[in-house]
Design a protein around this motif. Structure first.
Motif, PDB file in Angstrom:
ATOM      1  N   LEU A 275       0.819  -1.216   0.000  1.00  8.56           N
ATOM      2  CA  LEU A 275       0.000   0.000   0.000  1.00  8.56           C
ATOM      3  C   LEU A 275       0.850   1.263   0.000  1.00  8.56           C
ATOM      4  O   LEU A 275       0.445   2.293  -0.544  1.00  8.56           O
ATOM      5  CB  LEU A 275      -0.928   0.009   1.221  1.00  8.56           C
ATOM      6  N   THR A 276       2.026   1.208   0.610  1.00 10.00           N
ATOM      7  CA  THR A 276       2.889   2.387   0.707  1.00 10.00           C
ATOM      8  C   THR A 276       3.967   2.404  -0.372  1.00 10.00           C
ATOM      9  O   THR A 276       4.863   3.246  -0.333  1.00 10.00           O
ATOM     10  CB  THR A 276       3.541   2.456   2.096  1.00 10.00           C
ATOM     11  N   ASP A 277       3.867   1.492  -1.331  1.00  8.99           N
ATOM     12  CA  ASP A 277       4.834   1.406  -2.426  1.00  8.99           C
ATOM     13  C   ASP A 277       4.370   2.311  -3.573  1.00  8.99           C
ATOM     14  O   ASP A 277       3.323   2.062  -4.174  1.00  8.99           O
ATOM     15  CB  ASP A 277       4.944  -0.043  -2.893  1.00  8.99           C
ATOM     16  N   LYS A 313      -6.932   3.047   3.219  1.00 10.99           N
ATOM     17  CA  LYS A 313      -6.979   4.193   2.291  1.00 10.99           C
ATOM     18  C   LYS A 313      -6.227   5.388   2.852  1.00 10.99           C
ATOM     19  O   LYS A 313      -5.429   6.023   2.147  1.00 10.99           O
ATOM     20  CB  LYS A 313      -8.437   4.564   2.013  1.00 10.99           C
ATOM     21  N   ASP A 314      -6.479   5.719   4.128  1.00 10.83           N
ATOM     22  CA  ASP A 314      -5.812   6.867   4.735  1.00 10.83           C
ATOM     23  C   ASP A 314      -4.299   6.640   4.842  1.00 10.83           C
ATOM     24  O   ASP A 314      -3.504   7.559   4.599  1.00 10.83           O
ATOM     25  CB  ASP A 314      -6.394   7.148   6.118  1.00 10.83           C
ATOM     26  N   HIS A 315      -3.923   5.428   5.203  1.00  8.79           N
ATOM     27  CA  HIS A 315      -2.497   5.130   5.356  1.00  8.79           C
ATOM     28  C   HIS A 315      -1.784   5.253   4.005  1.00  8.79           C
ATOM     29  O   HIS A 315      -0.680   5.808   3.918  1.00  8.79           O
ATOM     30  CB  HIS A 315      -2.324   3.724   5.917  1.00  8.79           C
ATOM     31  N   LEU A 320       1.923   8.004   0.333  1.00 11.65           N
ATOM     32  CA  LEU A 320       2.225   8.454  -1.033  1.00 11.65           C
ATOM     33  C   LEU A 320       2.452   9.960  -1.076  1.00 11.65           C
ATOM     34  O   LEU A 320       3.255  10.444  -1.889  1.00 11.65           O
ATOM     35  CB  LEU A 320       1.081   8.059  -1.966  1.00 11.65           C
ATOM     36  N   ASN A 321       1.785  10.717  -0.210  1.00 13.96           N
ATOM     37  CA  ASN A 321       2.043  12.156  -0.156  1.00 13.96           C
ATOM     38  C   ASN A 321       3.461  12.456   0.303  1.00 13.96           C
ATOM     39  O   ASN A 321       4.089  13.427  -0.130  1.00 13.96           O
ATOM     40  CB  ASN A 321       1.039  12.837   0.781  1.00 13.96           C
ATOM     41  N   ARG A 322       3.981  11.614   1.192  1.00 17.38           N
ATOM     42  CA  ARG A 322       5.360  11.816   1.670  1.00 17.38           C
ATOM     43  C   ARG A 322       6.369  11.576   0.565  1.00 17.38           C
ATOM     44  O   ARG A 322       7.479  12.095   0.603  1.00 17.38           O
ATOM     45  CB  ARG A 322       5.644  10.889   2.851  1.00 17.38           C
TER      46      ARG A 322
END
Length: 324
Positions: A275-277, A313-315, A320-322
């Motif tokens: 998800l954070t990729d 979704k929030d995570h 991705l914003n970072r």
């Protein structure tokens, strides 16, 4: 391409080369005393890949002696295991519990927490080395001496599998993205855990507790390899290892979770990683959840929020914003 760092002594003044190499290996592995008959015009090179918590590096250097003393251990201990795949060169190693010789196609294991004295006995050395933190590869302290200093063959069994993987990976990283690093590190840890388990199980007259721990390590590696399988259950795991389900549950009594909880945590970790990729930003959340064993969106969202305090979704949005 994976993020990598390349160093060659040729880039430094002759007088500074050996001292810098000592400092570099101290950062890559652990502080050591390095010995060489003549330090003039010392030649060495290193190529380093950071794969999440695991470090993989290849190096070529002139013959050296490496000593890690109790004093250095007290001053600094990164608490890591080190595996060296010897490609060229020969040498000898001494630990308090063992003396050994190594040669090409050997895998040599050391620990930053145990004193050693290793020295080259042949010509230039070429190797591929792996550094993995002990907390990523839990091995009871009474087992460490059975692993450390014992050369293992890279020609057969789990040693051959690990050797092929790291040789291919260090030879060409162009097929990978930087975000693949942590996933590759996880695979390496699983291979090392399986190698250690194979070595321990092959020992003579191992105490029952050692057999229990090595079996647990092997089962945990099996679970990680099959997280995507919706049929991964305590029953299927027990059957794959020819043990009863009740014995499987007893093995996990010393862990921080039941078998089912351990599986769920590893699946959530894998889903969180995807998800954070940034490379997977277009992949639907439910597709990632299903890939890691959560076929129902509501079950996945509930478990994810309980584990990480935020919805998937929030995570993903925050992560991705970072990266922007």
């Amino acid at each position: 391409m994976l993020d990598e760092t390349v160093f060659r002594t040729d880039a430094l003044p002759v007088a500074d080369r050996f001292d810098y190499w000592v400092e570099l290996l101290g950062r890559t592995h652990a502080p050591m005393e390095l010995r060489r008959d003549c330090t003039d015009d010392f030649r060495a090179s290193q190529r380093l890949l950071q794969l999440g918590g695991v470090t993989l590096w290849s190096a070529t250097h002139q013959p050296l002696g490496f000593r890690r003393t109790p004093k250095l251990i007290r001053q600094s201990d990164p608490e890591a295991y080190h595996l060296s795949l010897v490609l060229k060169g020969t040498g000898k190693g001494e630990w308090r519990h063992r003396e050994t010789e190594y040669k090409p196609h050997d895998l040599l294991v050391t620990s930053t927490s145990l004193p050693y004295d290793i020295r080259s006995t042949g010509g230039p050395v070429t190797l591929i080395a792996l550094e993995t933190p002990k907390d990523l590869l839990p091995l009871p302290r009474d087992m460490a001496p059975r692993i450390v200093g014992a050369p293992m063959s890279a020609r057969k069994g789990m040693g051959a599998l690990l050797a092929r993987f790291i040789t291919q990976l260090t030879a060409d990283t162009t097929a990978y993205q930087p975000s693949d690093g942590p996933r590759l590190g996880t695979i390496l840890n699983d291979l090392v855990a399986a190698l250690f388990a194979q070595r321990l199980e092959a020992g003579d007259c191992l105490p029952p507790e050692t057999h229990r721990r090595t079996l647990t390590l092997r089962i945990q590696a099996f679970i990680r390899e099959h997280l995507h399988d919706p049929q991964l259950t305590p029953t299927s795991i027990a059957a794959a290892h020819h043990i009863s389900t009740s014995y499987l549950h007893r093995l996990f009594r010393d862990e921080d979770a039941t078998v089912a909880e351990w599986i769920r945590r590893r699946r959530l970790e894998a889903a969180r990683r995807d998800l954070t990729d940034p490379a997977l930003h277009a992949t639907p959340i439910q597709a990632i959840a299903a890939r890691w064993g959560f076929p129902r969106a509501t079950d996945f969202s509930r478990a994810y929020r309980a584990a990480y305090g935020a919805t998937p979704k929030d995570h993903r949005h925050q992560a991705l914003n970072r990266h922007k």
